[in-house]
Structure formats: structure tokens, C-alpha cells
Enzyme design. Structure first.
Site, PDB file in Angstrom:
ATOM      1  CG  ASP A  76       8.723  43.309  95.003  1.00 40.84           C
ATOM      2  OD1 ASP A  76       8.636  44.431  94.449  1.00 40.84           O
ATOM      3  OD2 ASP A  76       9.073  42.286  94.381  1.00 40.84           O
ATOM      4  CG  ASP A 101      12.228  42.250  86.859  1.00 42.97           C
ATOM      5  OD1 ASP A 101      13.030  41.298  86.908  1.00 42.97           O
ATOM      6  OD2 ASP A 101      11.745  42.780  87.868  1.00 42.97           O
TER       7      ASP A 101
END
Length: 729
Positions: free
Chosen positions: A67, A454
Site C-alpha cells: 500500500d 505499527d
């Protein structure tokens, strides 16, 4: 539409490396192009692998899309993934947005041809790039609409597809402008005005539009899946896109996110009540459409596994049209998403796990951090795409929000022999890095520390090996990182935990400890550690916070005197009692371990950076905005260098003992073009380390040299992990 040729020819690149180019500059110095070998600090994924595309024609050929981290091609020779879109981005590059990948298509007739739809966000228009040599060189067609490689619905099927009966013709399904076609191998594109809809389903204010394109193997009819709220989501053309008909509507509010044909007349589809991944699916189904009968049949797996959520990936075995694999999306079980295999066209299914037993084992020995503190790794989350290797029925691959997995013995599922699932992201590095720090390796201390989105961060004992689970920070979203220069086993990071915003290690990151207490219940903030590790200075994330220091890892805290609110502090590399600070644009220095700070009289911009050097006492590098300077008197005076613009600075080991430390910068020196540069003589002469084809996407302003290895540099990216460079031999 605009066509741009990317990547220099191999001959031109070789000439540039061999001859170099030296440009005269003020003061008699220059900029020399220096050959570098680029790789990644090994982590093993770390971000969202949104799609996998196998070639049905050439065995071993497959691509992966991410992404925010570009596209990769699998190299069977090197047994690893090779990045193929690194020509995008770089320092101040306008095309950084193209590093997010919306779709990939491999040519079923000429497998050397590959097409990629590029565009991370809808803020700018996207592009389709075309290659005739497996992604070694590219041409680019700029499209008149944006794409969404990192937006809602980024894990749906492939919007790009090559017509197998006429491989000059490629179709692309956009999010907002309907269907497009190229009839000249992707050189030019035009809208298919006959296509009747553009998709009216929006998710998180993002239009999903066309989700996939498939060609029926026998007739060559074109099928297109569109996100329509009324359930009329699939359109077919039997006359090469001249006209279209809608297939019978499915359940309104269900979106066919991926589809694939079998050779025996069925279109298999998986559905969700959202298009994922951020807005998780709450419900879903799996169907097959009979081409002969024109009817849909619900074949949703019912395997007593407690499944909820929807389905995303679906794949048909190239060796057996009755064998299908599909995967869940939004099933947040303790084991991760589930996968199901059917050998009878979806009449019955065998799951990877159910409520009674597991029928698989996870093998992450090559990336042990993926255990994430558990006894065994999960199968993953956000499992958007599932693909069976068309040449090997034992291999099914899927991307997750953290990495990529593949099986080695899928056909054993249901036999009593567990399916082995292995880490499969060798060379695929897609993390968003915030900061990297290197200190001299001694007493087993790490080569490198990093913090990132993350995953929080890692301490890397060996940058060529993926970290183990113990050296994975795991907890919280990191904000800042600091390491003791003369004792690299002592480090600290700040995070978003209101009660414990500061964690520290004294064993090189094998364990991370909470401070005994904190002077404020404020998340995040900045941290600095003295050269010997005896003192930590912390400034809370609240702009009104004071500067605090501790000499016992938080058992007691003291307020530093002399600086106001919103300060930043940097530790000296040689003298444990020396810290530098910036507050309100003014430089401060403390020579008593952070107890008192005194203004030096030097002013910097709010966007500034101080990097002390270990070459001699009182020597610091200063970045004020994009200006670069140095001080040899603890910041009392600063000498600024001319004809340059820098975004980040860091130091590394000098070539010989006694030499100045090498300074590495992200920026532009003497208008040579943005890139990574170094100087070993305080800016008299510079080396440019990257070429125009080495952009590495969207860069994060953090760079450091290796403190123990001359010539090695690390820098941060927002999607391409930690890039590592070494002098070419």
C-alpha cells in the site's frame, strides 16, 4: 497522455559509476558521484501486502504490491523479492505519491511485460507504468484521475488486466472515472464510454469504484466488478467492451471484492459488506456463478470455526478447476484469519482451523519477531488476497497487514498431516520508519535501533538478519528514540501510553522496562540519553511540559533549569555531563548532566537538529531548517556551509582512527539533485551516494552512518523500510 521514460540504460549507469562527475564549487571542493550498493536492514515485511499476482505463463514469476512501499518481483535466482519501483520518490521528489500500488497485471502472452497502477492517495493523479523487461525499465502514462493504493478498498482484486486474446489491449478500472482501455501496450489510454457505471459506494469518504476485471477463459468475455450499493455489481461484455449487461443483482450491500474463473465454466466470488480493511467487514459470503445457467449459488464455507466478518481472497487451482481456496477478512480470532480449501467446487470445505483442532502449523523461524510474544504466530490480519501458485498446487500465498506467508504442502489439508505455513517476505521490506540510531558495537550491543509505525520498533543485533521476538519492542506507537553512545546496550523510546510513555533497556533491547515513575501523565515526547547511559532527559509530549531528567531510570525525577516549554534535547557523544537543547529557536548547553541549561546566543529555526560528533569535544553539526553548519565550541558559534539544502543529518565512522566522522545528509548539495550525500572533511568535498533512479519512495527525515563500519549509511523511508548503503567494492 504524458509518456515518460524511466531508468537509465545499463551502459549509461555503468559509465556514470566508472567515470564519476566532479563539479567545481565555491572553496575548491566538489561533488563526486560514488558507487553504492543498496539493500535493506532485514525485518521481513512489516506492512500491508495488498496483492499477489502470479504469471500463468512463466513458472516462478510472481509480483507483490504494497500500500505504501511499492511493487516487488520474485527472483527465483536470488530466492527473494526484488523492489521494482524504487525509481519513484527521493528527497523533495514530486512523484513520491506513486510508490503506493493500486494494481499489477502480468501479460499472459508475453510474460516479460508487466503493468502497474501507481498512486498512494487521491490528493494527486495516478499513473500506469509499463515494462517490457520484467520491471527493469519503465515507461509511464500519467492518468487524469487519482488512485488509492493506501485508501479504503486497497485489497480488492486487480483493477488492471491484459486481454489474453489480444495482449496489446489492457483494461484498467478506476475508482472515480469508470473503465479505461489501452490498445498499444499501455502507451496511451482512453475511457470506455460504453461502460455504464462508475460505482456509487463510498467508504470512509473514498469512492471504491471498479474492483476487478476478469476474462472468461473460453469466450474471452470481459467481466467487471463494481462497488454498487444496490447489488448490481457485475457487468459483462461479449463484444470487447462495445456494450455491457448487468448480471443478476446480488444481495444489496454485499460487494464482490475478488473473483476468479475456473476452466470449467464458473466464476468464483468472495464478498464483504464493506471493502475493507480499515472499515472491517461484519458479514460476507462466497458464491459461484454458472456461465451456462446464468445463476449464482451460495457456497459460503460453514466449518464450525466461529467465523464472523467477510471474505476477500479467492483463487482457483490451475491444475484442478474444482479446487478453490478462499480467505476471511475481518475475522479477528486469536489465531488470525482463516483459510478454506474445497476440492469439489465449493460444495464442501476444509478449514485451516475449526473449533476442535488446528490443521496447520506456522513456521516463522526466518522472522521470529512475527510470533509477537505468542507461542505461535498468527496467520495474519487484513488478509486481502489469497493466490494458489498456478504451477504448484501445494503453494498458496497470502498477504497480511504485517508480512507475506506461503504454504509448502497445501494438498495435505484434511489428511491428518498439518499444512506448513512459512514466512515468505524475503527481501520484501515495507515499514514506515520514524528514526534510526547507530552507536559503536561493544559488549554485544546492537548495530542499530529503530522505531516505526505499527510495529513500534526493533533493536537489530545484526542488520542482515531479521530480529527475534525478544528484540521487538511491540508496545505502543513510538515517538522518539535515544541510545547511549558509549554503551549501546542502554536505550529508551517514548510511546503513546499515558501511564508509561517512556521505556528503557539496559541489555540491548532484550527486555524493555517501564520507568518506576513518571513526572507527568502525558504520552509521547522526546528523550535523550547521556554518552555513558547514566542520565535520561525526557520532555513530555505536552507542549507546556518542562524538561525532566533522571539518573536512576525514573525512580526519581528532577526539573531541568534554564529552558522553557517545547524544548528538544540532544546528548553529547563524548562527555556524559553535556547535553544540548533548543527552545524557542535558541541553542542551550548543559555541562552538569541536564540540571541547568545556559543559552549560547545562537539561534536556529523551529525545524532544527543538533548532531554531536565523537571526533572531538564540543564539536556539533547543526541543521537549521535546510541550512547546515557546524560548531567547534559547544554551540557558542556556528559556521554555515554554502550552496546546499538538507532535510536530515547523521554521523558515522571515519575511514581511519583519528579521522573526522563522516557526515551523511538527505538533501541537495550544490544543486546536483536531491539524494543522499556524505562528506569526510567538514563539507569541503562531497560524495553523492544515490543516483536519479534510487529514490526509494517517500523518505522520512532520519539518517545515520554506522558507528562501527566506515562508509555504511542507514536512512528512513515511509514505506520502503530502513535502506542500507555500503560502498561498492
Amino acid at each position: 497522455m504524458k509518456i515518460t521514460k524511466y531508468k537509465k540504460t545499463a551502459a549509461l549507469l555503468l559509465a556514470a559509476v566508472l567515470t564519476g562527475s566532479l563539479c567545481a564549487c565555491e572553496g575548491g571542493g566538489g561533488v563526486e558521484e560514488t558507487a553504492y550498493n543498496w539493500s535493506n536492514v532485514a525485518i521481513g515485511g512489516g506492512g500491508y501486502v495488498t496483492g499477489i499476482v502470479y504469471s500463468d505463463t512463466e513458472e516462478g514469476l510472481r509480483y507483490a504490491r504494497t500500500d505504501i512501499g511499492g511493487a516487488y518481483r520474485w527472483s527465483s535466482r536470488d530466492t527473494q523479492w526484488v523492489p521494482i519501483t524504487d525509481h519513484f520518490g527521493g528527497v523533495n521528489a514530486a512523484d513520491w505519491n506513486l510508490i503506493g500500488i493500486e494494481s499489477i497485471a502480468t501479460d499472459p502472452v508475453e510474460p516479460n511485460r508487466v503493468y502497474i497502477a501507481c498512486g498512494t492517495y487521491s490528493t494527486t493523479n495516478g499513473a500506469i507504468i509499463c515494462s517490457e523487461d520484467y520491471g527493469e525499465t519503465w515507461t509511464q502514462a500519467d492518468m487524469p484521475f487519482p488512485m488509492g493504493g493506501n485508501m479504503s478498498g486497497r485489497g480488492v482484486g486487480e483493477r488492471l488486466m491484459v486481454n489474453p486474446k489480444n495482449n496489446k489491449q489492457i483494461f484498467y478500472g478506476s475508482r472515480s472515472d469508470g473503465l479505461y482501455v489501452s490498445n498499444d501496450y499501455g502507451k496511451t489510454w482512453e475511457q470506455v464510454t460504453s461502460f455504464p457505471v462508475k460505482g456509487n459506494y463510498f467508504q470512509e469518504k473514498n469512492q471504491i469504484g471498479i474492483m476487478w476485471i476478469e476474462f472468461e477463459p473460453g469466450s474471452g468475455d470481459i467481466y467487471v466488478g463494481v462497488a454498487m450499493k444496490d447489488g448490481a455489481c457485475i457487468y459483462r461484455s461479449s463484444d470487447n467492451a462495445a456494450s455491457w449487461e448487468a448480471l443478476p443483482a446480488n444481495t444489496a450491500g454485499m460487494y464482490p471484492m475478488q473473483a476468479e474463473f475456473s476452466e470449467n465454466g464458473y466464476l468464483y466470488l468472495c464478498y464483504g459488506d464493506s471493502c475493507g480493511p480499515n472499515a472491517a467487514t461484519q458479514n460476507g459470503m462466497v458464491c459461484r456463478y454458472s456461465i451456462a445457467d446464468g445463476k449464482f449459488e451460495d457456497i459460503t464455507p460453514k466449518c464450525n470455526d466461529g467465523r464472523y466478518g467477510g471474505f476477500s481472497g479467492i483463487s482457483v487451482d490451475g491444475s484442478d478447476p474444482n479446487t478453490i481456496v478462499c480467505g476471511t477478512l475481518g475475522f479477528w480470532s486469536k489465531k488470525g484469519e482463516n483459510l478454506y480449501r474445497s476440492t469439489d467446487g465449493g460444495v464442501t470445505w476444509t478449514p485451516f482451523f475449526d473449533n476442535t483442532a488446528d490443521h496447520y502449523v506456522m513456521d516463522v523461524t526466518e522472522a521470529p519477531w512475527l510470533n509477537w510474544g505468542r507461542e505461535t504466530a498468527q496467520t495474519g490480519w487484513w488478509m486481502a488476497d489469497v493466490e494458489i501458485d498456478p504451477f504448484d498446487s501445494n503453494v498458496v500465498s497470502w498477504g497480511t497487514g504485517a508480512t507475506l506467508y506461503s504454504t509448502t504442502n497445501l494438498t495435505d489439508l484434511g489428511s491428518g498431516t498439518p499444512v506448513t505455513v512459512k514466512f515468505d517476505a524475503h527481501g520484501l521490506e515495507e515499514t514506515a520508519i520514524f528514526k534510526v540510531v547507530s552507536t559503536p558495537v561493544q559488549n554485544g550491543s546492537p548495530q542499530l535501533y529503530s522505531i516505526m509505525g505499527d510495529l513500534t520498533g526493533f533493536s537489530h543485533l545484526d542488520v542482515t538478519k531479521r530480529p527475534d521476538d525478544a528484540h521487538f519492542m511491540k508496545v505502543g506507537t513510538a515517538d522518539d528514540l535515544a541510545v547511549a553512545w558509549n554503551n549501546g546496550n542502554i536505550a529508551a523510546y517514548t510511546n503513546d501510553d499515558l501511564k508509561q510513555p517512556l521505556r528503557y533497556t539496559t541489555d540491548g533491547g532484550a527486555t524493555w522496562n517501564k520507568c518506576a515513575g513518571m513526572p507527568e501523565a502525558t504520552a509521547g515526547g522526546k528523550v535523550a540519553i547521556s554518552a555513558d547511559g547514566s542520565t535520561m532527559v525526557w520532555i513530555a509530549g505536552n507542549i507546556k511540559s518542562s524538561v525532566y531528567f533522571t539518573k536512576d531510570f525514573g525512580a526519581t525525577w528532577y526539573i531541568s533549569q534554564g529552558m522553557g516549554m517545547g524544548a528538544t534535547v540532544f546528548a553529547d557523544k563524548l562527555e556524559p555531563n553535556v547535553f544540548y537543547g533548543v527552545c524557542g529557536g535558541t541553542v542551550y548547553v548543559s555541562k552538569d548532566g541536564g540540571a541547568n541549561f545556559i543559552a549560547t546566543g545562537v539561534n536556529l529555526s523551529e525545524n532544527c537538529e543538533i548532531v554531536p560528533s565523537a571526533e572531538k569535544q564540543g564539536f556539533i553539526w547543526v541543521r537549521s531548517g535546510t541550512m547546515l553548519g557546524y560548531s567547534e565550541d559547544y554551540g557558542t558559534t556556528v559556521t554555515y556551509l554554502k550552496d546546499l539544502s538538507v532535510n536530515a543529518i547523521g554521523v558515522g565512522k571515519g575511514e581511519k582512527d583519528g579521522d573526522p566522522m563522516v557526515l551523511y545528509v538527505m538533501g541537495d548539495i550544490q544543486q546536483q539533485g536531491g539524494g543522499i550525500y556524505s562528506t569526510a572533511d567538514h563539507g569541503k568535498n562531497w560524495k553523492k551516494l544515490t543516483t536519479d533512479d534510487e529514490g526509494f519512495g517517500n523518505l522520512t527525515p532520519s539518517i545515520t552512518g554506522d558507528a562501527s563500519i566506515y562508509g555504511r549509511v542507514y536512512f528512513a523511508t515511509n514505506g520502503r523500510g530502513i535502506v542500507m548503503g555500503d560502498l561498492a567494492s
